[in-house]
Design a protein around this motif. Structure first.
Motif, PDB file in Angstrom:
ATOM      1  N   THR A  31       0.865  -1.111   0.021  1.00  0.00           N
ATOM      2  CA  THR A  31      -0.156  -0.027   0.114  1.00  0.00           C
ATOM      3  C   THR A  31       0.721   1.204   0.059  1.00  0.00           C
ATOM      4  N   ASP A  32       0.170   2.328  -0.435  1.00  0.00           N
ATOM      5  CA  ASP A  32       1.054   3.538  -0.213  1.00  0.00           C
ATOM      6  C   ASP A  32       1.373   3.800   1.523  1.00  0.00           C
ATOM      7  N   VAL A  33       0.209   3.939   1.822  1.00  0.00           N
ATOM      8  CA  VAL A  33       0.233   4.415   3.348  1.00  0.00           C
ATOM      9  C   VAL A  33      -0.403   3.210   4.177  1.00  0.00           C
ATOM     10  N   LEU A  34       0.434   3.066   5.203  1.00  0.00           N
ATOM     11  CA  LEU A  34      -0.384   2.104   6.202  1.00  0.00           C
ATOM     12  C   LEU A  34      -0.817   2.863   7.402  1.00  0.00           C
ATOM     13  N   ILE A  35      -1.905   2.938   7.793  1.00  0.00           N
ATOM     14  CA  ILE A  35      -2.773   3.596   8.864  1.00  0.00           C
ATOM     15  C   ILE A  35      -2.829   2.814  10.109  1.00  0.00           C
ATOM     16  N   ILE A  36      -2.268   3.112  11.417  1.00  0.00           N
ATOM     17  CA  ILE A  36      -2.488   2.226  12.460  1.00  0.00           C
ATOM     18  C   ILE A  36      -3.649   2.701  13.197  1.00  0.00           C
ATOM     19  N   GLY A  37      -4.579   2.372  13.279  1.00  0.00           N
ATOM     20  CA  GLY A  37      -5.667   2.979  13.954  1.00  0.00           C
ATOM     21  C   GLY A  37      -6.890   3.335  13.374  1.00  0.00           C
ATOM     22  N   ALA A  38      -8.068   2.736  13.542  1.00  0.00           N
ATOM     23  CA  ALA A  38      -9.521   2.926  12.777  1.00  0.00           C
ATOM     24  C   ALA A  38     -10.189   3.826  13.622  1.00  0.00           C
ATOM     25  N   GLY A  39      -9.896   4.652  14.330  1.00  0.00           N
ATOM     26  CA  GLY A  39     -10.858   5.410  15.021  1.00  0.00           C
ATOM     27  C   GLY A  39     -11.261   6.574  14.250  1.00  0.00           C
ATOM     28  N   PRO A  40     -11.676   7.579  14.708  1.00  0.00           N
ATOM     29  CA  PRO A  40     -12.145   8.970  13.782  1.00  0.00           C
ATOM     30  C   PRO A  40     -11.046   9.789  13.148  1.00  0.00           C
ATOM     31  N   ILE A  41      -9.784   9.664  14.032  1.00  0.00           N
ATOM     32  CA  ILE A  41      -8.872  10.328  13.143  1.00  0.00           C
ATOM     33  C   ILE A  41      -8.000   9.491  12.245  1.00  0.00           C
ATOM     34  N   GLY A  42      -7.986   8.405  12.516  1.00  0.00           N
ATOM     35  CA  GLY A  42      -7.447   7.063  11.547  1.00  0.00           C
ATOM     36  C   GLY A  42      -8.419   7.109  10.282  1.00  0.00           C
ATOM     37  N   VAL A 132       0.965 -11.655   8.799  1.00  0.00           N
ATOM     38  CA  VAL A 132       0.843 -10.666   7.579  1.00  0.00           C
ATOM     39  C   VAL A 132       1.761  -9.613   7.560  1.00  0.00           C
ATOM     40  N   GLU A 133       2.590  -9.451   6.265  1.00  0.00           N
ATOM     41  CA  GLU A 133       3.671  -8.503   6.354  1.00  0.00           C
ATOM     42  C   GLU A 133       3.079  -7.429   5.309  1.00  0.00           C
ATOM     43  N   TYR A 134       3.037  -6.168   5.977  1.00  0.00           N
ATOM     44  CA  TYR A 134       2.811  -4.924   5.109  1.00  0.00           C
ATOM     45  C   TYR A 134       3.921  -4.118   4.730  1.00  0.00           C
ATOM     46  N   ARG A 135       3.725  -3.704   3.566  1.00  0.00           N
ATOM     47  CA  ARG A 135       4.967  -2.839   2.859  1.00  0.00           C
ATOM     48  C   ARG A 135       4.230  -1.543   2.441  1.00  0.00           C
ATOM     49  N   ALA A 136       4.857  -0.434   2.877  1.00  0.00           N
ATOM     50  CA  ALA A 136       4.109   0.653   2.787  1.00  0.00           C
ATOM     51  C   ALA A 136       5.335   1.903   2.447  1.00  0.00           C
ATOM     52  N   ARG A 137       5.071   3.005   1.730  1.00  0.00           N
ATOM     53  CA  ARG A 137       5.906   3.972   1.533  1.00  0.00           C
ATOM     54  C   ARG A 137       5.771   4.943   2.622  1.00  0.00           C
ATOM     55  N   ALA A 138       4.731   4.870   3.532  1.00  0.00           N
ATOM     56  CA  ALA A 138       4.952   5.844   4.581  1.00  0.00           C
ATOM     57  C   ALA A 138       3.896   5.000   5.698  1.00  0.00           C
ATOM     58  N   VAL A 139       3.808   5.309   7.014  1.00  0.00           N
ATOM     59  CA  VAL A 139       3.247   4.828   8.073  1.00  0.00           C
ATOM     60  C   VAL A 139       2.649   6.100   8.757  1.00  0.00           C
ATOM     61  N   VAL A 140       1.228   5.964   9.110  1.00  0.00           N
ATOM     62  CA  VAL A 140       0.550   7.075   9.922  1.00  0.00           C
ATOM     63  C   VAL A 140       0.043   6.412  11.273  1.00  0.00           C
ATOM     64  N   ILE A 141       0.592   6.758  12.419  1.00  0.00           N
ATOM     65  CA  ILE A 141       0.036   5.790  13.663  1.00  0.00           C
ATOM     66  C   ILE A 141      -1.117   7.083  14.205  1.00  0.00           C
ATOM     67  N   ALA A 142      -2.264   6.517  14.055  1.00  0.00           N
ATOM     68  CA  ALA A 142      -3.460   7.229  14.731  1.00  0.00           C
ATOM     69  C   ALA A 142      -4.130   6.421  15.534  1.00  0.00           C
ATOM     70  N   ALA A 143      -3.615   5.748  16.667  1.00  0.00           N
ATOM     71  CA  ALA A 143      -3.875   4.828  17.341  1.00  0.00           C
ATOM     72  C   ALA A 143      -4.236   5.498  18.865  1.00  0.00           C
ATOM     73  N   GLY A 144      -4.886   6.642  18.731  1.00  0.00           N
ATOM     74  CA  GLY A 144      -5.518   7.256  20.047  1.00  0.00           C
ATOM     75  C   GLY A 144      -4.481   7.051  21.222  1.00  0.00           C
ATOM     76  N   ALA A 145      -4.741   6.670  22.245  1.00  0.00           N
ATOM     77  CA  ALA A 145      -3.796   6.550  23.332  1.00  0.00           C
ATOM     78  C   ALA A 145      -2.975   5.440  23.199  1.00  0.00           C
ATOM     79  N   GLY A 146      -3.040   4.761  22.090  1.00  0.00           N
ATOM     80  CA  GLY A 146      -2.516   2.989  22.014  1.00  0.00           C
ATOM     81  C   GLY A 146      -3.387   2.140  21.675  1.00  0.00           C
ATOM     82  N   SER A 147      -3.162   0.948  21.983  1.00  0.00           N
ATOM     83  CA  SER A 147      -4.228  -0.055  21.723  1.00  0.00           C
ATOM     84  C   SER A 147      -5.013  -0.256  22.893  1.00  0.00           C
TER      85      SER A 147
END
Length: 368
Positions: A31-42, A132-147
């Motif tokens: 993927t282009d970007v992997l976003i970590i966190g599926a809350g409202p900000i993610g 699963v292995e994820y390959r990305a060009r950039a990563v965005v951490i949007a994990a709230g206060a963590g998992s």
């Protein structure tokens, strides 16, 4: 992994709907970007990246999108979203999911990232708990206060009933109609679910350690009304044991706060709402600078100390940071522009408006 798309040619194809991945151990996801966190900000990060013509996959430890909005205040009203007088946490997530549909994000639920490795410029390798292995060009951490993980009930051996008769979250409230329910907790989540489930339950008992409840006064008043009408029983005390029948959880033993007596509560389902415990988890080992257990960022780009890794939302800190959904939305826009500029350093990135830009309309799937 997609290559940078010229502005004039971007998003000409029909928008794809969001989907949930069925990737399993050993598979590779690009993927282009992997976003970590599926809350409202993610979720809004997907939108802002999509406007820039950048695709995204989204990973979340929970079984559905929403983060704290769904886990902690799904049915509570939110009043500070611009242009919307009032909506619940769940309604906000539903609207965000609809808003990002044109960009076809792929979700990976019940997944946590264990390994983050930078192999080169715009080249990240991440490995999830499922293998699963994820390959990305950039990563965005949007994990709230963590998992977030639920605070568990402390009774030895009861965890074997988790997911059957012991529940830390309710995904299908209709299935609990006509059942004998015991709810543990004294916060908003416990009271909200007690109020919602009591009218259709065969019986509902709410157990809290003390007479100090941490819920909204209005919810407490409604609960007292149900208690007076006989629809809810409120107990103060602690759990000391549980019973089983044919291998299934069927009762809970409670020691009353006053009198030090014990009582056996027969039940069909035990619902536990002691809150969620935030943990940074593997993120602490990714070589990213932290400040008091929060991720430090450059406020111009929201890039972390590890080039190519960005962070937005409640997990970050900077002077003047406010933990508001509105603030997080702002951060995603700046992060998306920064990622676009990093992907295409030789191209001038023009600010375009969704109101008038034909390119934005194509990306959004709007027919002029």
């Amino acid at each position: 992994m997609s290559e940078p798309v010229p502005e004039s040619d971007a998003a000409e194809s029909a928008p794809a709907a969001a989907s949930e991945s069925a990737a399993s151990g050993g598979e590779v996801v690009d993927t282009d970007v992997l976003i970590i966190g599926a809350g409202p900000i993610g979720l809004f990060q997907v939108f802002e990246l999509g406007l820039q013509g950048i695709s995204a996959h989204v990973v979340d430890a929970l079984p559905e999108a929403g983060g704290q909005c769904v886990e902690l205040y799904a049915d509570k009203p939110i009043y500070d979203i611009p242009g919307i007088v009032e909506l619940t946490g769940r309604e906000l997530i539903e609207r965000l999911l609809e808003q990002i549909r044109p960009f076809g994000p792929v979700f990976h639920f019940n997944e946590t990232i264990k390994v983050l490795e930078k192999r080169g410029e715009h080249d990240f390798r991440l490995v999830g708990a499922k293998g699963v292995e994820y390959r990305a060009r950039a990563v965005v951490i949007a994990a709230g206060a963590g998992s977030f993980t639920p605070v568990k009930v402390r009774l030895e051996g009861i965890d074997r009933h988790e997911g059957s008769r012991l529940l830390y979250r309710v995904s299908n409230p209709e299935a609990l109609a006509g059942q004998r329910l015991v709810v543990l907790g004294g916060g908003d989540a416990a009271l909200d679910w007690a109020l919602r489930l009591a009218p259709e339950a065969a019986s509902l008992t709410l157990l809290n350690r003390s007479d100090r409840f941490r819920a909204a006064p209005a919810s407490m008043a409604k609960l007292r009304e149900l208690e007076e009408s006989g629809r809810v029983r409120i107990l103060l005390g602690t759990t000391t044991g549980f019973g089983e029948s044919e291998g299934e959880l069927d009762s809970l033993t409670v020691r009353h706060r006053e009198g030090d007596t014990e009582e056996r509560l027969e039940l069909d389902r035990l619902l536990v709402f002691f809150g969620m415990s935030p943990k940074l988890g593997p993120l602490e080992n990714w070589g990213i600078a932290l400040d008091r257990n929060l991720v430090a960022v450059d406020v111009a780009t929201f890039e972390t100390s590890l080039a190519g890794v960005y962070a937005v939302g409640d997990i970050i800190t900077y002077p003047g940071k406010k933990k508001l959904i509105l603030s997080g939305f702002h951060e995603t826009a700046l992060a998306a522009f920064a990622i676009k500029e990093a992907f295409e350093p030789d191209r001038k990135i023009h600010l375009q408006y969704t109101t008038t830009s034909p390119l934005m309309h194509r990306r959004l799937g709007i027919t002029d």
